[in-house]
Design a protein around this motif. Sequence first.
Motif, short mmCIF file in Angstrom:
data_model
loop_
_atom_site.label_atom_id
_atom_site.label_comp_id
_atom_site.label_asym_id
_atom_site.label_seq_id
_atom_site.Cartn_x
_atom_site.Cartn_y
_atom_site.Cartn_z
N GLY A 95 76.10 -16.48 9.05
CA GLY A 95 74.69 -16.65 8.72
C GLY A 95 74.18 -15.53 7.84
O GLY A 95 73.56 -15.78 6.79
N ARG B 295 76.70 -23.21 3.97
CA ARG B 295 77.47 -23.01 5.20
C ARG B 295 78.00 -24.33 5.75
O ARG B 295 79.15 -24.42 6.18
CB ARG B 295 76.60 -22.30 6.24
CG ARG B 295 77.35 -21.89 7.48
CD ARG B 295 76.54 -20.98 8.36
NE ARG B 295 77.27 -20.66 9.58
CZ ARG B 295 76.82 -19.88 10.55
NH1 ARG B 295 75.63 -19.32 10.43
NH2 ARG B 295 77.54 -19.64 11.62
N THR C 37 70.52 -19.55 11.09
CA THR C 37 71.67 -20.46 10.95
C THR C 37 72.71 -20.26 12.06
O THR C 37 73.56 -21.13 12.28
CB THR C 37 72.37 -20.28 9.58
OG1 THR C 37 72.86 -18.93 9.46
CG2 THR C 37 71.43 -20.60 8.43
N PRO D 96 71.82 -22.64 4.61
CA PRO D 96 72.55 -23.53 5.51
C PRO D 96 73.36 -24.61 4.80
O PRO D 96 74.38 -25.06 5.33
CB PRO D 96 71.43 -24.16 6.36
CG PRO D 96 70.19 -23.97 5.60
CD PRO D 96 70.37 -22.73 4.78
N LEU E 181 71.89 -26.48 11.71
CA LEU E 181 71.78 -26.32 10.25
C LEU E 181 71.04 -27.49 9.62
O LEU E 181 70.32 -27.33 8.63
CB LEU E 181 73.17 -26.19 9.63
CG LEU E 181 74.02 -24.98 10.08
CD1 LEU E 181 75.38 -25.01 9.40
CD2 LEU E 181 73.30 -23.68 9.75
#
Length: 507
Positions: free
Chosen positions: A137, A384, A329, A381, A334
């Motif tokens: 994060g 990720r 996050t 996010p 997310l």
Amino acid sequence: MSPVQEMPSWRVRIGFVAAVFGMFMAILDIQIVASSLNEIQAGVSASQDEISWIQTSYLIAEIIMIPLAGVMMRIFSTRTAFVISSVGFTLASLGCALASSINELIVLRAIQGFMGGAMIPITQAVSFTIFPRHKMGSVQAVIGLVATIAPSIGPTLGGYITQHMSWHWLFLINVIPGILVSMGVWFMLDIDRADKSALKRLDLIGLVLMAIFLGSLEFVLEEGPDDDWFSSSLILNFALLCAMAGILFFWRVFTVDHPIVNLRLFRERNFATGVGLVFAVGVALYGLVYLLPLYFGTVREYNSMQIGEVMFVTGAAMFVMAPIVGRLTDVVDLRLLIGIGLLMTGIGSFMNVNLTTESGYWEFFWPQVVRGIGMIMCMVPTSRIALGNLSPQNIGDGSGMFSVMRNLGGAMGLALLDTVRDHQRDYHWTQLIASVNQGREVVVAQLAQYQQQFMGVVSDPQAAAIKMIGDRVAIQAEVLAFNDIFLWLGILYLIVFPAVFIFKKPT
């Protein structure tokens, strides 16, 4: 290979920070010349048509290189691929500063974009390779901050440098940091080994087709709005070239054993959806960097420093929110963060649909805060969720495609925004000018007032007065066109919002 569970050594972390600085320079240089083209044009004796290639050549070369980063990492190793990119970018920057003609500058800008382009996806790939999942994060917050702030401050920083020094320093400022970045990565980021056998498997035909496809696509998107799109034979020819190369490229990728990029990654639902969303975020990210200076320059006649003060708000909002979003996050779904981010970006756009010729700093303050928070909540996010589940051997290709789609979103957004602005400005001009006639008392009175002002100043006061009325109508049409653009940007993010429900819950 199992995900990394422990934090890397401080040596590797320092190397990663150096890579982030390199990524920042590469993204910054996309826009750093945007507000200084007039000074560069005078410095190298270029025509108006030629000077636009300072931007275009960089963007075309960069977007060709970005997806090649994964291949470079496999062939040379991560640190060698990055250092090749960084050293090439630094030398090209020095060459740009020393260029004496427009042709030299265009070629060197292309080299600068090509060499620097790999730094962006390599840094993204490294972040997923060396850091454990529970720290991702914060790491992605840093990456997202760089990816969003660098293009936002580029024109402002470029204008400041040109105003207080000279345009040559737009490129010279890269030299010392470029050397330090290269040294930092070389000595600190030795995390894998080269695979020379990958060079034998390199698909040269696929490479050429990809370069033609992406290069011609970027050219069409960059130059199309200024050349009235397909009414220009040059744009039409490049569009046909792009279509043919694209068809052959996709056929090649799916039929050879070792394609130049692994498009099969799009079978992974989160990756495909994330890449699509980052395309939409790119529209706002690069579109607003283009829109706001254009509005303040044409409507309010602000100088580069005043424009910079306005645009600083977005960067400040992102800077403050990035570490908060990074932490969120780790604890919040997310998909929820992305959904809120999309809605905030859309709402921030809707907040600017009632602009007038007097709208200034405060009319843009809160909309920019909302949009800035929204964009950083989308970017962090999304990267990720899109890249987090890819295997280590695929992360290079994945991060390259992620960066390409963000840039293509920006290019597509700029092209569409430019086209919409021209169309809507003409439309509103036609609507407004019909009501400006001498049958209306207010028009007659205003015309007489302007004629009185020009009496004894110009040879034809009536013509000057009519021109003044026309200029006022043109400015009003311009403002209405900007209102339409902000409205449509807001609608875009409402339309994109349901894509959040396509994501599978991250593991």
